[in-house]
Design a protein around this motif. Structure first.
Motif, short mmCIF file in Angstrom:
data_model
loop_
_atom_site.label_atom_id
_atom_site.label_comp_id
_atom_site.label_asym_id
_atom_site.label_seq_id
_atom_site.Cartn_x
_atom_site.Cartn_y
_atom_site.Cartn_z
N SER A 1 1.99 -4.96 -6.17
CA SER A 1 1.16 -5.51 -5.10
C SER A 1 0.23 -6.60 -5.64
O SER A 1 -0.22 -6.54 -6.79
CB SER A 1 0.34 -4.39 -4.48
N THR A 2 -0.09 -7.56 -4.79
CA THR A 2 -1.07 -8.57 -5.16
C THR A 2 -2.46 -7.95 -5.20
O THR A 2 -2.76 -7.00 -4.48
CB THR A 2 -1.06 -9.75 -4.17
N THR A 3 -3.30 -8.48 -6.06
CA THR A 3 -4.68 -8.00 -6.21
C THR A 3 -5.62 -9.20 -6.14
O THR A 3 -5.19 -10.34 -6.00
CB THR A 3 -4.87 -7.28 -7.56
N SER A 4 -6.89 -8.93 -6.29
CA SER A 4 -7.87 -10.02 -6.32
C SER A 4 -7.65 -10.96 -7.49
O SER A 4 -8.11 -12.09 -7.46
CB SER A 4 -9.29 -9.45 -6.36
N GLN B 1 -7.16 -4.25 -4.19
CA GLN B 1 -5.88 -3.98 -4.85
C GLN B 1 -4.99 -3.21 -3.88
O GLN B 1 -5.48 -2.56 -2.97
CB GLN B 1 -6.09 -3.17 -6.12
N GLY B 2 -3.70 -3.29 -4.12
CA GLY B 2 -2.75 -2.47 -3.39
C GLY B 2 -2.42 -1.25 -4.22
O GLY B 2 -2.72 -1.19 -5.41
N MET C 1 0.81 -1.21 0.00
CA MET C 1 0.00 0.00 0.00
C MET C 1 0.85 1.27 0.00
O MET C 1 0.36 2.35 0.30
CB MET C 1 -0.95 0.00 1.21
N SER C 2 2.14 1.13 -0.34
CA SER C 2 2.99 2.32 -0.37
C SER C 2 2.65 3.14 -1.62
O SER C 2 2.21 2.58 -2.62
CB SER C 2 4.46 1.94 -0.36
N PRO C 3 2.78 4.43 -1.55
CA PRO C 3 3.44 5.22 -0.52
C PRO C 3 2.53 5.64 0.63
O PRO C 3 2.99 6.24 1.59
CB PRO C 3 3.92 6.44 -1.28
N SER C 4 1.24 5.33 0.58
CA SER C 4 0.32 5.76 1.64
C SER C 4 0.62 5.11 2.99
O SER C 4 0.55 5.75 4.03
CB SER C 4 -1.12 5.45 1.25
N TYR C 5 0.91 3.81 2.96
CA TYR C 5 1.22 3.06 4.17
C TYR C 5 2.52 2.32 3.93
O TYR C 5 2.62 1.50 3.02
CB TYR C 5 0.11 2.05 4.49
N LEU C 6 3.51 2.60 4.78
CA LEU C 6 4.83 2.02 4.62
C LEU C 6 5.10 0.98 5.69
O LEU C 6 4.48 1.02 6.78
CB LEU C 6 5.90 3.10 4.67
N GLU C 7 6.02 0.08 5.42
CA GLU C 7 6.41 -0.92 6.41
C GLU C 7 6.84 -0.22 7.68
O GLU C 7 7.61 0.74 7.65
CB GLU C 7 7.53 -1.81 5.88
#
Length: 91
Positions: free
Chosen positions: A69-72, A63-64, A12-18
């Motif tokens: 990112s993996t998606t459905s 979706q990411g 989910m980057s750049p919105s949510y980072l590790e």
């Protein structure tokens, strides 16, 4: 009910980072819509954070935001009973 979760990975980057923390609320208290970010437990991949991109009568397509990112398409439809909560805040 509120839940605090730590992000692992970059789907989910750049919105949510590790390393970021997010607060989610149980879906019993909110209505989910396209664009909402959810946390759910996948039977193969474990806990995931993704954005809802479409809904049908059987669940949600997700979706990411990261291009790889993996998606459905690869993880399948997210059933309603898999969803742990809707993300309402990043800390």
């Amino acid at each position: 009910m509120l839940k605090l979760s730590k992000i692992k990975g970059y789907s989910m980057s750049p919105s949510y980072l590790e390393g970021d923390y997010v607060v989610s609320v149980t879906t019993k208290l909110v209505k989910l819509r396209k664009g909402d970010v959810i946390i759910f437990k996948h039977p193969t991949y474990g806990y995931l954070i993704k954005e809802i991109c479409q809904k049908n009568e059987n669940g949600y397509y997700v979706q990411g935001s990261y291009p790889k990112s993996t998606t459905s398409q690869s993880i399948g439809l997210v059933n309603f009973n898999m969803i742990e909560g809707k993300v309402i805040m990043k800390i």
